[in-house]
Enzyme design. Structure first.
Site, PDB file in Angstrom:
ATOM      1  N   LYS B 168      23.672  16.294 -42.328  1.00  0.00           N
ATOM      2  CA  LYS B 168      23.164  16.401 -40.956  1.00  0.00           C
ATOM      3  C   LYS B 168      22.185  17.565 -40.946  1.00  0.00           C
ATOM      4  CE  LYS B 168      23.642  18.913 -38.008  1.00  0.00           C
ATOM      5  NZ  LYS B 168      23.030  20.204 -37.524  1.00  0.00           N
ATOM      6  N   THR B 179      19.470  24.304 -42.235  1.00  0.00           N
ATOM      7  CA  THR B 179      20.610  24.249 -41.315  1.00  0.00           C
ATOM      8  C   THR B 179      21.196  22.903 -41.371  1.00  0.00           C
ATOM      9  OG1 THR B 179      21.505  24.655 -39.229  1.00  0.00           O
ATOM     10  CG2 THR B 179      19.657  23.354 -39.183  1.00  0.00           C
ATOM     11  N   GLU B 259      13.294  17.977 -35.708  1.00  0.00           N
ATOM     12  CA  GLU B 259      13.124  18.018 -34.255  1.00  0.00           C
ATOM     13  C   GLU B 259      11.656  17.995 -33.835  1.00  0.00           C
ATOM     14  OE1 GLU B 259      17.152  20.533 -33.081  1.00  0.00           O
ATOM     15  OE2 GLU B 259      15.222  21.541 -33.177  1.00  0.00           O
TER      16      GLU B 259
END
Lengths: 383, 383
Positions: B168, B179, B259
């Site tokens: 993820k 991350t 993102e």
């Protein structure tokens, strides 16, 4: 007032046609003496624009009689032809003013990788020289704007002597130095070595601690010229303080006009073991895109501050870190502190205090938030 | 397939109620043996989340029997209570499965600085344990999503043995590590030391070279578990290659789902004196906000590439740098090269090649563009 606030300087700013939109794009600053002492600080980017390479040579001589500055083109990454163009620019100024080209500093700002239109720039120098005036500082400051929305000037007046200056810069703003052109003038009667000491001290604590977007320019130039026209030789400490005050004022104006910014972020790192630690931590916080977005959204997201601190080599223990946002200690001992809902972030200035609890040194870094306007301004067209 | 592609593993993914929107948020991966060898690589951020501190201790033992992962909260910067919660989580898994808590790794992802709702997490572990299945890998991969728009899995099948994994990660993506949470499983019959060597080699060249936004997380965790269930012991080189292939696949999936991104940028630095130089230059280019904006605007602004290279300590001469964008050498010898209008940037993948002309080493860094969507996603709410 700008660069002509101090006695012994004339300046001009004109539209030479370098910018396609017809805005002013050429500035000339002339030291009329009696002294022509000078100091300069340049970008630490290893890819340096032609005018930086040229002006570094000029400053080695310790005397600068004139500075010619253009916006509308950075003359960076333009190869041997670019350097020839800078040389020709200095020669033209020297011809028109009756100076030596070796005492003419050149500064350029604008798009990287494009040659300057010399057929417009050289005639522009004649035009600017014809308009030189002791009241020309304002026009010079206007002519060096690129994406700046306002021109930037600052003046400190002391007992019989003055330090004044102008700056441009709105993007590619990161230290070493920020992407900017700055010309400071003084009528104090000082030698180049004294100017150099004062200027390096000032830039280290002002322009070098401005970090709008983490991007270091190829063209950054800060010049300090002394005419000696006041006949007064101030003490080094007093002079250094005046230079620092002007630089600090201009640095804050740069941050206040940063591309697309909606917030000015004052990051104060306290409790550091060394000043270098404080600066390293401040810069890491200043460059954290996620935090910059959070500040834009008026979200006191202190976790992003801690994650930025955690990437540095500074002395600290994670469970002793404290962070305040606008005076509210939202993080205490590395964990949840006061209620984050108490933080009021409606105003343009946002103050972040990071306490490393590792000593007594501190430093302040100024930064901006990251906004959709910044993305738009830097993606919609080349700059 | 995911983490249950290899024999000797079961997994489950359920909605425990940690996320307020009711989406899956708890995953369990169990090694059913016969071997329980393991290796792990964790964030190099000095501010580490409680589950990272816990799992680092677990990995020192060299055996992992189960991994419990939650989304919906990072359990970072949560102080002693946060660590107690992680400990209690491992104890609960150990109780339910009849294992030792010292062999249960824990990983968390989500907002920093908020305690986990243990009243939901602990019952969720019982629920997940009841659903453990040899086909549960997909559900586990779904349960660890945060802002990910898709779940990420990869599998390499070799002669009688398999390496599979899930990941993820969509923001705060920068190396050391990105991350992200990654669990890799294999049924190869190998000891922990062999796993550790293969995993460190793979992460160094894959996850550590992904840099979506320059922001290093507090929670990054990559685990590799070996069940030995295939009864086959592959050679170290062959095994390392399989692990690297799975990591490379997952790392690309992370970049592809970053993102707000509209472009995946493949930055290849060639002609470097050392591999470290190549990585430093690649990372500097990857983190340049102005360049990231330009790529978003489909503007082949190579001046911003050079200005980023110029901030590094790598060996190069400014007038020997060459830069290609999507195969067009727009910068040659530090100056204007081929016509920039020839560069076609319509597609999602953009390839930048930076030739330092200083040696024969190279490295590839993957990055994303900077978009208004990224700003929106990271300013409109806490994440």
């Amino acid at each position: 007032m700008s660069v002509t606030a101090a006695k012994g300087f004339t300046a001009a700013g004109i539209a030479a046609g370098i910018k396609e939109n017809g805005n002013p794009d050429l500035a000339l600053v002339v030291n009329t003496g009696p002294r022509r002492a000078a100091a300069g600080v340049f970008t630490s980017n290893r890819v340096k624009a032609a005018p930086v390479l040229w002006s570094e040579q000029v400053l080695r001589g310790g005397e600068v009689s004139a500075v010619v500055l253009n916006s509308g083109g950075a003359n960076a990454c333009t190869g041997p032809k670019g350097f020839q163009d800078t040389h020709a620019t200095a020669e033209k100024v020297a011809d028109v003013l009756g100076h030596s080209a070796g005492e003419v500093a050149v500064a350029s700002t604008g798009l990287i990788g494009v040659l300057l239109p010399m057929d417009k720039l050289l005639p522009g120098i004649e035009q600017a020289a014809a308009q030189l005036s002791e009241h020309g500082g304002e026009k010079a400051a206007i002519a060096i704007k690129t994406t700046d929305t306002v021109h930037k000037t600052a003046v400190v007046q002391k007992d019989g002597w003055t330090v004044g200056g102008m700056a441009k810069g709105a993007g590619m703003l990161a230290p070493g130095l920020a992407t900017m052109l700055v010309v400071l003038t003084t009528d104090a009667d000082l030698e180049s070595a004294a100017l150099d000491t004062a200027l390096r001290d000032a830039t280290r604590q002002t322009f070098d601690r401005v970090d709008s977007d983490g991007c270091m320019s190829t063209n950054d130039t800060v010049l300090l010229l002394a005419s000696g026209a006041s006949g007064i030789t101030p003490g080094q400490a007093e002079f250094a303080e005046a230079v620092r005050a002007v630089c600090d004022d201009l640095a804050r104006q740069l941050i206040g006009d940063a591309e697309g910014a909606s917030k000015d972020i004052r990051i104060e790192v306290v409790g550091a073991a060394t000043e270098d630690d404080a600066v390293e931590v401040g810069r890491s916080i200043a460059r954290n895109n996620l935090l910059k977005c959070a500040i834009h959204g008026e979200d006191p997201n202190w976790g992003r501050v801690l994650s930025a601190i955690g990437t540095t080599r500074a002395a600290f223990e994670p469970d002793q870190l404290n962070v305040a946002i606008n005076g509210i200690w939202v993080c205490k001992n590395g964990s949840v502190g006061e209620d984050r809902d108490l933080v009021d972030m409606r105003y343009r200035e946002v103050r972040i205090t990071a306490d490393l609890a590792a000593g007594s040194e501190s430093a302040v870094i100024w930064a901006n938030d990251l906004t959709a306007d910044y993305v738009h301004e830097n993606s919609a067209y080349s700059s």
